[in-house]
Design an enzyme around this catalytic site. Structure first.
Site, PDB file in Angstrom:
ATOM      1  CE  LYS A 108      -3.860   2.143   2.551  1.00  0.00           C
ATOM      2  NZ  LYS A 108      -4.733   2.081   3.743  1.00  0.00           N
ATOM      3  CB  SER A 119      -8.064   4.102   2.816  1.00  0.00           C
ATOM      4  OG  SER A 119      -7.228   3.421   3.723  1.00  0.00           O
ATOM      5  CB  SER A 155      -8.609   1.556   5.823  1.00  0.00           C
ATOM      6  OG  SER A 155      -9.222   2.802   5.685  1.00  0.00           O
TER       7      SER A 155
END
Lengths: 493, 95
Positions: A78, A158, A182
């Protein structure tokens, strides 16, 4: 034979160990898949040269019989984790050109264990969002579609790039972070498994901060076992993060086969929220039935302050964000936009560099921390947080080992479908996950079925502090009962 | 509680974010929607409740008071938009 990028992480590990294929071959298979999947926009940047170089090292290690725990396994990172020498953006324009001279603790531990980096995964800007629509690098498109429809769907957020990449076989597993849901919400939206471990289990060092008392790293992967393997490498004490706990890392992978016999699973009545779709309620009941069949006792419990978790979160998280994001001032890294004086430079830089949702949260945070409002908002929210944590403590003290809830109030929605003027509508996505962050507990999301339109739905299990092992055991039980979800065929390739 | 236009401009300035006249109205609406949402917290009885300061009971760790890192000025300024001799450059602050 299954394509190399469609193996599970555990299968790939076995295949590499028994020399059925090389680390270079499996890295290349993923790089080819990434190249063909540009339409999904899951990766902000792919790092093929680095991947192949790391794979060569892995092949040499395997040849010498010195394979490390994750030797040659290609992963996505990420883009909230700082990676040395690789553009790290947090999905924001304000970090344009930022190339860290250091590596985050979590990613460094993955490389220490022999994993191979494929690239940096898309996310909501500064991890603020539930749909990956706020990224300055464009929306990530879910590999999932509703039956008979070509409407593009969100992968959740997210960690939307992480979840989409795992579901589309663009990596064997991915790192992710979870501040209010998330990891778990995008995992639920994409038919993947995601665990947010207990606060303090993984070091936050080198992860771009959103809300420091809530942020925690964890993996997203295609099976419970794969998540357990990855968390084993990601977790561990780091003296550079004062909130990182000095506890031994258990053998998470061994825990998946423990089963749930003799465990008591709590069903919190407050999670039966008004207007919950019937299919979510059915899925939840089904999950409880599966655990019961496997030998667990099901018990209704009460977590009376549940409804206050989300509003309290929208005070605590923006307050911490307004403080954490003060560092983006056009002086030390990233974007600078000139102004008439230094304050003007700050204001213009931040106006141009931050997106709408980030500005909104910084401003809410600034307001609730400002003179005269601090007690009414921030202190009150932190007191309510104490009450939320007490609810869980009471449940665990009454003999509950883990708590079962839906992961999300709905299946994935379409891109742009939640673009209403009221930001609160989007926030409601996290209604089942956010309590867990507020109390610092571990939570796992595991796919449990499909909705009427053929989209995946997930169940969440919440555990005692530092008892991720019970979550892996219970999640494996659900995975066994539900069967692995058939991930979508590559319509994008 | 809700915010008026003047307050929106004041918060934006405190947060060091330039806002245009066209942005103030929509921002006001969005901030007020969030403030209305958190209003329900007023209904919770918080008498005698301590605010949370740490989610897991832990003592703040202390490290030995020794130099264990440093000498990395070039790394520190490497990503800055403007530097000179390992210093950050900023617009003139003091006349």
């Amino acid at each position: 034979m299954t394509a190399l990028n469609e193996l599970t992480l555990a299968e790939a590990r076995d295949g590499l160990a028994s020399k059925q294929f090389s680390a270079r071959e499996i890295a290349q298979a993923h790089l080819d898949a990434i190249e063909k999947a540009r339409a999904l926009n899951a990766y902000i940047v792919a790092t093929p040269d680095r991947a192949l170089k790391m794979a060569e090292v892995s092949d040499a290690k395997i040849a010498k019989g010195e394979a490390r725990p994750l030797e040659g396994l290609p992963l996505g990172i990420k883009d909230l984790f700082a990676t040395q020498g690789v553009h790290t953006t947090a999905g924001s324009k304000i970090l344009e050109g930022f190339e860290p001279h250091y590596e985050s603790n979590v990613s460094a531990q993955l490389w220490r264990d022999g994993a191979v980096m494929l690239g940096k995964l898309n996310l909501d800007e500064f991890a603020m969002g539930s749909s990956n629509e706020t990224s300055a690098y464009g929306k990530t498109i879910s590999p999932w579609r509703r039956q008979g429809s070509e409407t593009p769907l969100v992968p959740g957020g997210s960690s939307g790039g992480s979840a989409a990449a795992v579901a589309a076989h663009l990596c064997l597993g991915a790192t992710a972070t979870d501040t209010g849901g998330s990891i778990r919400q995008p995992a639920a939206f994409t038919g993947t498994v995601g665990i947010k471990p207990t606060y303090g289990r993984c070091s936050r060092w080198g992860i771009i901060a959103y809300a420091s008392s809530l942020d925690q790293a964890g993996p997203i992967a295609r099976t419970v076992q794969d998540c357990a393997i990855l968390l084993g490498s990601m977790a561990g004490h780091d003296p550079r993060d004062t909130t990182s706990v000095d506890l031994p890392v258990p053998d998470f992978e061994a825990a998946i086969s423990r089963g749930v016999k003799g465990l008591t699973i709590g069903i919190p009545k407050e999670y039966r929220v008004e207007g919950m779709p019937a299919e979510i309620q059915r899925l939840w009941d089904q999950g409880a039935a599966w655990l019961k069949e496997a030998g667990a006792t099901i018990k209704e419990i009460s977590l009376p302050h549940t409804q206050y978790a989300l509003p309290a979160y929208y005070i605590v998280a923006p307050a911490e964000a307004s403080s954490n994001l003060a560092r983006y001032d056009g002086v030390r890294y990233g974007l600078r936009v000139p102004g008439k004086d230094i304050a003007g430079m700050y204001e213009n830089t931040r106006a141009a560099g931050f997106g709408r949702e980030v500005k909104r949260r910084i401003m809410i945070g600034t307001y609730v921390l400002s003179a005269g409002y601090y007690d009414a908002y921030y202190v009150r929210a932190q007191k309510i947080r104490t009450l939320i944590k007490r609810d869980f403590e009471a449940a665990y003290a009454s003999g509950v080992d883990a708590i079962l809830t839906p992961a999300t109030p709905s299946a994935a929605f379409g891109i742009g479908e939640m673009a209403s003027a009221d930001p609160v509508e989007m926030y409601l996505n996290d209604v089942f996950t956010v309590t867990v962050n507020m109390a610092g507990l571990p939570g796992i999301s595991v796919p449990a079925g499909l909705d009427a339109q053929g989209l995946p739905l997930g169940l969440q299990l919440i555990g005692r502090p530092f008892d991720e092992e019970t979550l892996f055991a219970a999640a494996q039980t659900i995975e066994n009962a539900a069967g692995r979800i058939n991930l979508p065929k590559a319509w994008w390739a | 509680m809700s915010v008026d236009e003047k307050t929106v401009r004041r918060i934006a300035h405190l947060a060091r974010i330039a806002v245009t006249d066209e942005e103030v109205g929509p921002l006001q609406g969005e901030l007020n929607a969030i403030l209305a949402f958190v209003e329900q917290l007023g209904a919770v009885d918080i008498d005698g409740v301590e605010p949370m300061t740490s989610v897991t009971p832990m003592r703040m760790k202390k490290r030995a008071d020794v130099v264990n890192d440093g000498g990395r000025a070039r790394d520190v300024v490497a990503n800055a938009p403007e530097t000179e001799d390992n210093y950050f450059l900023v617009p003139k602050v003091v006349e």
